[in-house]
Design a protein around this motif. Structure first.
Motif, PDB file in Angstrom:
ATOM      1  N   GLU A  28      14.004  16.499   5.998  1.00  0.00           N
ATOM      2  CA  GLU A  28      15.194  15.679   6.231  1.00  0.00           C
ATOM      3  C   GLU A  28      14.929  14.197   5.974  1.00  0.00           C
ATOM      4  OE1 GLU A  28      18.329  16.470   6.919  1.00  0.00           O
ATOM      5  OE2 GLU A  28      17.922  18.615   6.874  1.00  0.00           O
ATOM      6  N   ASN A  29      13.669  13.795   6.026  1.00  0.00           N
ATOM      7  CA  ASN A  29      13.308  12.393   5.810  1.00  0.00           C
ATOM      8  C   ASN A  29      12.645  12.244   4.445  1.00  0.00           C
ATOM      9  OD1 ASN A  29      14.108  11.465   8.470  1.00  0.00           O
ATOM     10  ND2 ASN A  29      12.341  12.595   9.231  1.00  0.00           N
ATOM     11  N   LEU A  30      13.135  11.288   3.667  1.00  0.00           N
ATOM     12  CA  LEU A  30      12.669  11.132   2.294  1.00  0.00           C
ATOM     13  C   LEU A  30      12.396   9.668   1.970  1.00  0.00           C
ATOM     14  CD1 LEU A  30      15.411  13.509   1.102  1.00  0.00           C
ATOM     15  CD2 LEU A  30      13.039  13.947   0.498  1.00  0.00           C
ATOM     16  N   ILE A  31      11.525   9.465   0.979  1.00  0.00           N
ATOM     17  CA  ILE A  31      11.279   8.127   0.433  1.00  0.00           C
ATOM     18  C   ILE A  31      11.529   8.192  -1.066  1.00  0.00           C
ATOM     19  CG2 ILE A  31       9.639   6.247   0.098  1.00  0.00           C
ATOM     20  CD1 ILE A  31       8.089   7.176   2.468  1.00  0.00           C
ATOM     21  N   ILE A  32      12.320   7.262  -1.562  1.00  0.00           N
ATOM     22  CA  ILE A  32      12.513   7.160  -3.001  1.00  0.00           C
ATOM     23  C   ILE A  32      11.529   6.130  -3.545  1.00  0.00           C
ATOM     24  CG2 ILE A  32      14.407   5.478  -2.694  1.00  0.00           C
ATOM     25  CD1 ILE A  32      14.151   8.061  -5.534  1.00  0.00           C
ATOM     26  N   ASP A  33      10.767   6.524  -4.551  1.00  0.00           N
ATOM     27  CA  ASP A  33       9.789   5.668  -5.234  1.00  0.00           C
ATOM     28  C   ASP A  33       8.680   5.184  -4.301  1.00  0.00           C
ATOM     29  OD1 ASP A  33      11.204   6.065  -7.516  1.00  0.00           O
ATOM     30  OD2 ASP A  33      11.882   4.006  -7.771  1.00  0.00           O
ATOM     31  N   ASN A  34       8.144   6.088  -3.501  1.00  0.00           N
ATOM     32  CA  ASN A  34       7.039   5.737  -2.607  1.00  0.00           C
ATOM     33  C   ASN A  34       5.846   5.224  -3.413  1.00  0.00           C
ATOM     34  OD1 ASN A  34       5.541   5.484  -0.262  1.00  0.00           O
ATOM     35  ND2 ASN A  34       4.855   7.611  -0.274  1.00  0.00           N
ATOM     36  N   GLY A  35       5.306   4.093  -2.989  1.00  0.00           N
ATOM     37  CA  GLY A  35       4.184   3.473  -3.688  1.00  0.00           C
ATOM     38  C   GLY A  35       4.611   2.259  -4.483  1.00  0.00           C
ATOM     39  N   ALA A  36       5.883   2.219  -4.907  1.00  0.00           N
ATOM     40  CA  ALA A  36       6.430   1.047  -5.595  1.00  0.00           C
ATOM     41  C   ALA A  36       7.404   0.376  -4.618  1.00  0.00           C
ATOM     42  CB  ALA A  36       7.117   1.477  -6.884  1.00  0.00           C
ATOM     43  N   TYR A  37       8.414  -0.339  -5.110  1.00  0.00           N
ATOM     44  CA  TYR A  37       9.477  -0.784  -4.214  1.00  0.00           C
ATOM     45  C   TYR A  37      10.245   0.470  -3.830  1.00  0.00           C
ATOM     46  CZ  TYR A  37       8.097  -5.393  -5.716  1.00  0.00           C
ATOM     47  OH  TYR A  37       7.354  -6.518  -5.966  1.00  0.00           O
ATOM     48  N   ARG A  59       0.829  -1.202   0.000  1.00  0.00           N
ATOM     49  CA  ARG A  59       0.000   0.000   0.000  1.00  0.00           C
ATOM     50  C   ARG A  59       0.865   1.255   0.000  1.00  0.00           C
ATOM     51  NH1 ARG A  59      -4.273  -0.038   4.698  1.00  0.00           N
ATOM     52  NH2 ARG A  59      -4.658   1.982   3.715  1.00  0.00           N
ATOM     53  N   LEU A  60       0.299   2.304  -0.540  1.00  0.00           N
ATOM     54  CA  LEU A  60       0.997   3.582  -0.625  1.00  0.00           C
ATOM     55  C   LEU A  60       1.329   4.124   0.759  1.00  0.00           C
ATOM     56  CD1 LEU A  60       1.810   5.855  -2.694  1.00  0.00           C
ATOM     57  CD2 LEU A  60      -0.428   6.857  -2.243  1.00  0.00           C
ATOM     58  N   ASN A  61       0.342   4.107   1.652  1.00  0.00           N
ATOM     59  CA  ASN A  61       0.510   4.585   3.026  1.00  0.00           C
ATOM     60  C   ASN A  61      -0.644   4.047   3.871  1.00  0.00           C
ATOM     61  OD1 ASN A  61      -1.731   6.211   2.448  1.00  0.00           O
ATOM     62  ND2 ASN A  61      -0.519   8.043   2.091  1.00  0.00           N
ATOM     63  N   PRO A  62      -0.673   4.341   5.168  1.00  0.00           N
ATOM     64  CA  PRO A  62      -1.719   3.756   6.030  1.00  0.00           C
ATOM     65  C   PRO A  62      -3.087   4.427   5.932  1.00  0.00           C
ATOM     66  CG  PRO A  62       0.251   4.405   7.290  1.00  0.00           C
ATOM     67  CD  PRO A  62       0.351   5.044   5.963  1.00  0.00           C
ATOM     68  N   LYS A 103     -12.520   5.321   1.951  1.00  0.00           N
ATOM     69  CA  LYS A 103     -13.546   4.385   1.506  1.00  0.00           C
ATOM     70  C   LYS A 103     -13.504   4.224  -0.009  1.00  0.00           C
ATOM     71  CE  LYS A 103     -18.461   3.329   2.030  1.00  0.00           C
ATOM     72  NZ  LYS A 103     -19.766   3.787   2.563  1.00  0.00           N
ATOM     73  N   GLY A 104     -13.390   2.973  -0.435  1.00  0.00           N
ATOM     74  CA  GLY A 104     -13.356   2.676  -1.861  1.00  0.00           C
ATOM     75  C   GLY A 104     -11.967   2.677  -2.457  1.00  0.00           C
ATOM     76  N   ALA A 105     -10.965   3.093  -1.676  1.00  0.00           N
ATOM     77  CA  ALA A 105      -9.599   3.157  -2.220  1.00  0.00           C
ATOM     78  C   ALA A 105      -8.592   2.484  -1.293  1.00  0.00           C
ATOM     79  CB  ALA A 105      -9.199   4.613  -2.452  1.00  0.00           C
ATOM     80  N   GLU A 106      -9.095   1.627  -0.390  1.00  0.00           N
ATOM     81  CA  GLU A 106      -8.201   1.004   0.593  1.00  0.00           C
ATOM     82  C   GLU A 106      -7.156   0.102  -0.063  1.00  0.00           C
ATOM     83  OE1 GLU A 106     -12.312   1.458   2.493  1.00  0.00           O
ATOM     84  OE2 GLU A 106     -11.472   0.769   0.580  1.00  0.00           O
ATOM     85  N   ASP A 107      -7.532  -0.555  -1.147  1.00  0.00           N
ATOM     86  CA  ASP A 107      -6.643  -1.546  -1.764  1.00  0.00           C
ATOM     87  C   ASP A 107      -5.944  -1.018  -3.016  1.00  0.00           C
ATOM     88  OD1 ASP A 107      -7.383  -3.418   0.172  1.00  0.00           O
ATOM     89  OD2 ASP A 107      -9.150  -4.008  -0.978  1.00  0.00           O
ATOM     90  N   SER A 108      -5.940   0.291  -3.190  1.00  0.00           N
ATOM     91  CA  SER A 108      -5.295   0.859  -4.371  1.00  0.00           C
ATOM     92  C   SER A 108      -3.779   0.740  -4.252  1.00  0.00           C
ATOM     93  CB  SER A 108      -5.685   2.332  -4.531  1.00  0.00           C
ATOM     94  OG  SER A 108      -7.062   2.453  -4.777  1.00  0.00           O
ATOM     95  N   VAL A 109      -3.182   0.021  -5.171  1.00  0.00           N
ATOM     96  CA  VAL A 109      -1.727  -0.134  -5.193  1.00  0.00           C
ATOM     97  C   VAL A 109      -1.234   0.022  -6.624  1.00  0.00           C
ATOM     98  CG1 VAL A 109      -1.631  -1.645  -3.171  1.00  0.00           C
ATOM     99  CG2 VAL A 109      -1.869  -2.638  -5.453  1.00  0.00           C
TER     100      VAL A 109
END
Length: 396
Positions: free
Chosen positions: A206-215, A49-52, A56-62
């Motif tokens: 200061e905190n980053l995510i590379i390619d959030n939502g994928a690997y 999942r993208l984030n926590p 409604k209706g988009a819980e399983d969107s990946v």
């Protein structure tokens, strides 16, 4: 000793060495089989999942898978190597590299992998190198704030535009209005220009995510580049409020997010209190003119002489209200279109209350965050802080 004894001895030594090598190889093979047996039935990682956030209706969107099953089998086998070869990492795509990092973490958590620490660090360092060496990165910007989007405390950057756009589409289902911006990591033709990761320092990301939502992988901004010196001068004299800039962005984004959830008011209030606390302890830049003596103190603040006259730049709204423009750092101050006759003074929060006078209030970073505070709000923040300081002193 005879000639045959000499050759016979050498032959025996060679045979013994060969037997030792074979025994060692068999031992390693058995150990590898045991490690694989410990992970039997464990599937390769999949995109999560993208984030926590639950909408409604988009819980399983990946996102759709970025690494094929065949490539997972080929790349995934590397987790069992005692020492991953750097050459083998050169030819992996960015998503394959992040998949490998994810697989290492998942399988090691289930049962220890040989050489995990060294291999994980090796793969992670290659990820950092690719971020550092990229000419462009693709960044999610929040249209509600005009700054990089913050997802649960993390900025979101991407190696590829397509992945960033797919992530933005998923965030749209969470009612986030985002845009993908192509950002030059470093202007190699103009070394005086603020680089992308320097810019992130000023705005407090200061905190980053590379390619959030994928690997994906989380990392720190300072793993790419150290904090810059402000304006290239005496750092103590130049205000820099990255924590405040971050708090303002975070608070604005939460206020403007058009959703309702449990304890939303409490969350916004907590973010406002963090912002107010950082404001109260900050030093700021104000455009000003003065006639008469003025002393620049060690921390960059200006001490105005008793008989000196001082004038501040004033922003006027269409409805006739007047606000002092206040800037958190040189990066924001550089945005203002001011005449050459205006200088810059460095002042504390308490000075702002005094300088407001009969005006309506102040605007923090009017060409950026545009946080408007009236005089009463400034006084309430200061009074509450003084009361808290007094209680703290009394307890100690």
């Amino acid at each position: 000793m005879g000639l045959f004894d000499i050759f016979g001895g050498k032959k025996n030594e060679a045979l013994a060495e060969q037997e030792r090598e074979q025994a060692l190889a068999a031992q390693k093979e058995q150990a590898l089989e045991e490690v694989k047996a410990a992970h039997e039935g464990l599937e390769w990682p999949v995109i999560g999942r993208l984030n926590p956030v639950n909408i409604k209706g988009a819980e399983d969107s990946v996102m759709k898978e970025t690494v094929s099953e065949d490539r997972k089998d080929a790349v995934g086998e590397m987790i069992y190597e005692e020492e991953i070869s750097p050459d083998s990492l050169k030819f992996l795509s960015s998503q394959e590299l992040l998949f490998l990092l994810t697989a290492l973490e998942k399988f090691h958590k289930h049962s220890p992998l040989p050489g995990f620490e060294a291999n994980h660090r090796k793969v992670y360092n290659v990820v950092l190198d690719r971020i550092r060496d990229a000419e462009y990165l693709y960044v999610l910007y929040d249209l509600a704030t005009g700054y990089p989007f913050i997802d649960h405390g993390f900025g979101c950057i991407y190696f590829e535009k397509e992945l960033a756009e797919e992530a933005a589409a998923l965030f749209a289902k969470q009612y986030r209005k985002l845009a993908v911006k192509e950002c030059l990591v470093e202007d190699k033709q103009n070394h005086n220009k603020v680089g992308f990761f320097d810019f992130l320092y000023y705005i407090g990301i200061e905190n980053l995510i590379i390619d959030n939502g994928a690997y994906r992988a989380r990392f720190k901004r300072n793993e790419i580049v150290a904090a810059p010196g402000d304006w290239g001068g005496d750092k103590k004299m130049m205000p820099s409020n990255p924590a405040l800039n971050f708090a303002m962005m975070d608070c604005l984004a939460e206020r403007k997010w058009p959703v309702n959830y449990e304890k939303r008011d409490e969350v916004i209030k907590a973010k406002e209190m963090r912002m107010f606390t950082l404001m109260r302890n900050g030093r700021f830049i104000l455009p000003m003119k003065h006639e008469g003596p003025a002393e620049v103190m060690e921390d960059g603040r200006i001490k105005i002489g008793k008989d000196s006259k001082i004038e501040f730049l004033i922003l006027k709204t269409p409805d006739g209200k007047q606000f002092l423009p206040v800037y958190t750092d040189g990066f924001e101050f550089a945005k203002v279109n001011k005449g050459k006759e205006w200088n810059a003074g460095v002042f504390r929060f308490q000075d702002l209350i005094r300088f407001v006078g009969d005006r309506d209030g102040v605007t923090f970073n009017p060409d950026g965050h545009r946080i408007i505070m009236n005089k009463q709000q400034l006084m309430v923040i200061e009074a509450a802080a003084q009361q808290a300081d007094a209680l703290k002193a009394k307890k100690s």
